[in-house]
Design a protein around this motif. Structure first.
Motif, PDB file in Angstrom:
ATOM      1  N   THR A 131       0.622  -1.102  -0.036  1.00  0.00           N
ATOM      2  CA  THR A 131       0.269  -0.053   0.193  1.00  0.00           C
ATOM      3  C   THR A 131       0.966   1.213   0.043  1.00  0.00           C
ATOM      4  O   THR A 131       0.676   2.259  -0.823  1.00  0.00           O
ATOM      5  N   LEU A 132       1.784   1.254   0.699  1.00  0.00           N
ATOM      6  CA  LEU A 132       2.692   2.436   0.928  1.00  0.00           C
ATOM      7  C   LEU A 132       3.815   2.753  -0.214  1.00  0.00           C
ATOM      8  O   LEU A 132       3.935   3.675  -0.458  1.00  0.00           O
ATOM      9  N   THR A 133       4.016   1.469  -0.795  1.00  0.00           N
ATOM     10  CA  THR A 133       4.696   1.726  -2.393  1.00  0.00           C
ATOM     11  C   THR A 133       3.844   1.769  -3.523  1.00  0.00           C
ATOM     12  O   THR A 133       4.360   1.920  -4.628  1.00  0.00           O
ATOM     13  N   GLY A 134       2.558   1.744  -3.265  1.00  0.00           N
ATOM     14  CA  GLY A 134       1.496   1.888  -4.506  1.00  0.00           C
ATOM     15  C   GLY A 134       1.699   0.498  -5.334  1.00  0.00           C
ATOM     16  O   GLY A 134       1.244   0.638  -6.477  1.00  0.00           O
ATOM     17  N   GLN A 135       2.173  -0.461  -4.735  1.00  0.00           N
ATOM     18  CA  GLN A 135       1.947  -1.702  -5.747  1.00  0.00           C
ATOM     19  C   GLN A 135       0.548  -2.210  -6.044  1.00  0.00           C
ATOM     20  O   GLN A 135       0.330  -2.946  -6.751  1.00  0.00           O
ATOM     21  N   ILE A 136      -0.514  -1.879  -4.907  1.00  0.00           N
ATOM     22  CA  ILE A 136      -1.797  -2.648  -5.107  1.00  0.00           C
ATOM     23  C   ILE A 136      -2.725  -1.407  -5.810  1.00  0.00           C
ATOM     24  O   ILE A 136      -3.832  -1.651  -5.713  1.00  0.00           O
ATOM     25  N   ALA A 137      -2.272  -0.315  -6.159  1.00  0.00           N
ATOM     26  CA  ALA A 137      -3.088   0.591  -6.927  1.00  0.00           C
ATOM     27  C   ALA A 137      -3.675  -0.063  -8.118  1.00  0.00           C
ATOM     28  O   ALA A 137      -2.886  -0.584  -8.885  1.00  0.00           O
ATOM     29  N   SER A 146     -10.331   2.555  -1.870  1.00  0.00           N
ATOM     30  CA  SER A 146     -10.893   1.240  -2.286  1.00  0.00           C
ATOM     31  C   SER A 146      -9.877   0.365  -2.400  1.00  0.00           C
ATOM     32  O   SER A 146     -10.002  -1.045  -2.185  1.00  0.00           O
ATOM     33  N   ASP A 147      -8.602   0.831  -3.124  1.00  0.00           N
ATOM     34  CA  ASP A 147      -7.697  -0.287  -3.010  1.00  0.00           C
ATOM     35  C   ASP A 147      -7.303  -1.114  -1.991  1.00  0.00           C
ATOM     36  O   ASP A 147      -7.024  -2.339  -1.789  1.00  0.00           O
ATOM     37  N   VAL A 148      -6.795  -0.124  -0.784  1.00  0.00           N
ATOM     38  CA  VAL A 148      -6.573  -0.607   0.586  1.00  0.00           C
ATOM     39  C   VAL A 148      -7.649  -1.603   1.156  1.00  0.00           C
ATOM     40  O   VAL A 148      -7.460  -2.574   1.568  1.00  0.00           O
ATOM     41  N   GLY A 150     -10.098  -2.966  -0.471  1.00  0.00           N
ATOM     42  CA  GLY A 150     -10.099  -4.154  -0.994  1.00  0.00           C
ATOM     43  C   GLY A 150      -9.169  -5.429  -0.592  1.00  0.00           C
ATOM     44  O   GLY A 150      -9.491  -6.500  -0.510  1.00  0.00           O
ATOM     45  N   ALA A 151      -8.029  -4.684  -0.682  1.00  0.00           N
ATOM     46  CA  ALA A 151      -6.794  -5.641  -0.168  1.00  0.00           C
ATOM     47  C   ALA A 151      -7.003  -6.414   1.073  1.00  0.00           C
ATOM     48  O   ALA A 151      -6.867  -7.681   1.143  1.00  0.00           O
ATOM     49  N   PHE A 152      -7.398  -5.570   2.093  1.00  0.00           N
ATOM     50  CA  PHE A 152      -7.755  -6.135   3.296  1.00  0.00           C
ATOM     51  C   PHE A 152      -8.714  -6.992   3.603  1.00  0.00           C
ATOM     52  O   PHE A 152      -8.994  -7.734   4.022  1.00  0.00           O
ATOM     53  N   THR A 153      -9.817  -6.655   2.710  1.00  0.00           N
ATOM     54  CA  THR A 153     -10.993  -7.521   2.752  1.00  0.00           C
ATOM     55  C   THR A 153     -10.741  -8.821   2.159  1.00  0.00           C
ATOM     56  O   THR A 153     -11.419  -9.921   2.754  1.00  0.00           O
ATOM     57  N   VAL A 154     -10.269  -8.877   1.140  1.00  0.00           N
ATOM     58  CA  VAL A 154      -9.700 -10.195   0.721  1.00  0.00           C
ATOM     59  C   VAL A 154      -9.077 -11.023   1.643  1.00  0.00           C
ATOM     60  O   VAL A 154      -9.305 -12.150   1.710  1.00  0.00           O
ATOM     61  N   VAL A 155      -8.000 -10.275   2.173  1.00  0.00           N
ATOM     62  CA  VAL A 155      -7.250 -11.032   3.181  1.00  0.00           C
ATOM     63  C   VAL A 155      -7.903 -11.772   4.351  1.00  0.00           C
ATOM     64  O   VAL A 155      -7.963 -12.774   4.811  1.00  0.00           O
ATOM     65  N   PHE A 156      -8.686 -10.837   4.869  1.00  0.00           N
ATOM     66  CA  PHE A 156      -9.464 -11.392   6.444  1.00  0.00           C
ATOM     67  C   PHE A 156     -10.766 -12.130   6.051  1.00  0.00           C
ATOM     68  O   PHE A 156     -11.051 -13.056   6.555  1.00  0.00           O
ATOM     69  N   ALA A 157     -11.173 -11.903   4.653  1.00  0.00           N
ATOM     70  CA  ALA A 157     -12.463 -12.728   4.296  1.00  0.00           C
ATOM     71  C   ALA A 157     -11.874 -14.336   4.132  1.00  0.00           C
ATOM     72  O   ALA A 157     -12.494 -15.176   4.450  1.00  0.00           O
ATOM     73  N   ALA A 158     -10.573 -14.431   3.498  1.00  0.00           N
ATOM     74  CA  ALA A 158     -10.216 -15.932   3.075  1.00  0.00           C
ATOM     75  C   ALA A 158      -9.755 -16.339   4.667  1.00  0.00           C
ATOM     76  O   ALA A 158      -9.919 -17.576   4.846  1.00  0.00           O
ATOM     77  N   PHE A 159      -9.293 -15.713   5.484  1.00  0.00           N
ATOM     78  CA  PHE A 159      -8.754 -16.003   6.659  1.00  0.00           C
ATOM     79  C   PHE A 159     -10.055 -16.420   7.697  1.00  0.00           C
ATOM     80  O   PHE A 159     -10.079 -17.682   8.222  1.00  0.00           O
ATOM     81  N   ALA A 160     -11.028 -15.702   7.448  1.00  0.00           N
ATOM     82  CA  ALA A 160     -12.113 -15.997   8.117  1.00  0.00           C
ATOM     83  C   ALA A 160     -12.896 -17.135   7.832  1.00  0.00           C
ATOM     84  O   ALA A 160     -13.439 -17.983   8.459  1.00  0.00           O
ATOM     85  N   LEU A 161     -12.979 -17.345   6.504  1.00  0.00           N
ATOM     86  CA  LEU A 161     -13.528 -18.348   5.982  1.00  0.00           C
ATOM     87  C   LEU A 161     -12.998 -19.682   6.217  1.00  0.00           C
ATOM     88  O   LEU A 161     -13.445 -20.847   6.720  1.00  0.00           O
ATOM     89  N   GLY A 162     -11.484 -19.678   6.328  1.00  0.00           N
ATOM     90  CA  GLY A 162     -10.756 -20.959   6.820  1.00  0.00           C
ATOM     91  C   GLY A 162     -10.966 -21.155   8.375  1.00  0.00           C
ATOM     92  O   GLY A 162     -11.287 -22.258   8.750  1.00  0.00           O
ATOM     93  N   GLY A 163     -11.225 -20.103   9.175  1.00  0.00           N
ATOM     94  CA  GLY A 163     -11.488 -20.291  10.424  1.00  0.00           C
ATOM     95  C   GLY A 163     -12.993 -21.015  10.823  1.00  0.00           C
ATOM     96  O   GLY A 163     -13.155 -21.793  11.766  1.00  0.00           O
ATOM     97  N   VAL A 164     -13.907 -20.401   9.985  1.00  0.00           N
ATOM     98  CA  VAL A 164     -15.053 -21.278  10.019  1.00  0.00           C
ATOM     99  C   VAL A 164     -15.404 -22.545   9.844  1.00  0.00           C
ATOM    100  O   VAL A 164     -15.923 -23.482  10.552  1.00  0.00           O
TER     101      VAL A 164
END
Length: 398
Positions: A131-137, A146-148, A150-164
């Protein structure tokens, strides 16, 4: 809060993580095809050779995502970060690198608490750095909120799904363990009811043989034959119980047929007769017994069997035991009575597993079971079971 964090940190890996199966190889094959096609068809790739080769090199780590989830996740994340930092190139610019989400899910599903914490910290640091280097823009050089998000949403959604799925599997395992415990409790009652009946019969015959051996050798020989037959039946039922507990399968992979004893009301006729030693047993059955569930029929038989065994064992001077079964539209009634000396001491229901098992069986089916002396002479066991049991505890469905 500290205790919660400590429990998460000390969380072990879930048991039974499957190793590589054909679906894993198929997934790798499909992703390989997707990476190659995207690399050929896309025209906006800045680092085309690197963007094609790097995902292909990292792709095989998917095959170990369940057995080594942290290592399989950390290798591509750390390698991507180092390449971005040292060369300024982005080896993960293709959409096909989204298979990293599968690794994140696997880390949450199959990793230990330490591995999950380290992996979550690693991906959070990687996303923050990108995010700080602009790689996910989405648009190079123009980082949007929205880029930031979206990135964290995908990360935590996948992690939460595995936990479920992780804790759902754990809850399912606990349910199965409870079912196994209930099944073993049921088999313990059956083991006592069937084996104790035969062992009691053998003990009675042995006593009779000893008493008559000196004056009537033929009677002693007859007692030995009965003991042999009872021992054979006991051994067969013990083997059946062991096979049920071990969940053996028949040759060819089929289920073992009818391993657990499952008698019915009609089998009560086997209890009738006049033995050479002990009271005679008379069985009377009336009423409409068609459609009685197997669990109720088995319970009626077991309670009657245990009651007859107790009468033979403890009814002093008894000459007759009557087993009477009647039924109506709502319930099945069992009454087992003897004409023994009611003043003699008999075991209370709280002592021994036999009488306790009778009461427990009836209670599990929503019925009642009582035992006590008659007003005049003898002892009576009465059980009333509903035709529609509250719980089905038959051996085949436990």
């Amino acid at each position: 809060m500290h205790g919660l964090l400590r429990s998460v940190w000390d969380e072990p890996r879930p048991p039974g993580a499957p190793r590589r199966v054909w679906r894993d190889w198929a997934l790798v094959g499909l992703l390989t095809l997707a990476i190659v096609l995207e690399g050929i068809l896309r025209t906006d790739l800045l680092w085309r050779p690197l963007s094609i080769v790097y995902p292909l090199v990292m792709l095989p780590t998917l095959l170990w995502r369940r057995t080594s989830p942290l290592a399989c996740f950390a290798v591509p994340v750390v390698t991507t970060g180092l390449i971005q930092h040292l060369t300024g190139a982005d080896p993960a610019e293709m959409h096909s690198m989204a298979y990293m989400v599968i690794m994140l899910y696997a880390l949450s599903r199959w990793g230990s608490g330490r591995e999950m914490a380290l992996g979550l910290g690693l991906i959070t640091a990687a996303v923050t750095t990108s995010t700080l280097t602009g790689q996910i823009a989405t648009i190079p050089g123009q980082l949007a909120a929205s880029d930031v998000i979206g990135a964290f949403t995908v990360v935590f959604a996948a992690f939460a799904l595995g936990g479920v799925f992780r804790y759902r599997a754990r809850a399912r395992a606990r349910e199965l363990d409870q079912v196994k415990l209930l099944e073993r409790e049921q088999l313990a009652r059956d083991l006592h009811d069937t084996v104790a009946h035969h062992v009691s019969a053998m003990a009675i015959r042995a006593q009779a043989g000893i008493a008559t051996a000196a004056t009537h050798p033929d009677a002693a020989v007859d007692a030995l034959r009965v003991i042999e037959a009872e021992a054979s039946r006991t051994l067969a039922e013990m083997r059946a119980m062991v096979r049920v507990l071990r969940r053996d399968r028949a040759p060819g992979g089929g289920e073992m047929p009818e391993l657990a004893p499952n008698p019915h009301i009609a089998d009560l006729e086997q209890l009738a007769g006049r033995p050479k030693v002990g009271p005679a047993v008379e069985v009377l059955i009336d009423g409409d017994l068609d459609g009685v569930p197997p669990s109720v029929g088995a319970a009626v038989y077991r309670i009657a069997q245990e009651s007859v065994t107790n009468a033979r064992r403890h009814a002093r001077h008894a000459t007759r035991v009557e087993v009477r079964v009647s039924a109506d539209d709502a319930s099945v009634r069992l009454r087992v009575s003897d004409d023994g000396d009611s003043t003699a001491t008999r075991p209370a229901p709280a002592h021994g597993y036999g009488l306790l098992g009778m009461i427990e069986r009836a209670d599990l089916l929503g019925g009642t079971c009582e035992a006590g002396p008659n007003p005049g002479r003898g002892w009576t066991v009465t059980a009333v079971l509903p035709r529609t049991p509250k719980h089905d505890v038959s051996p085949r469905t436990a």
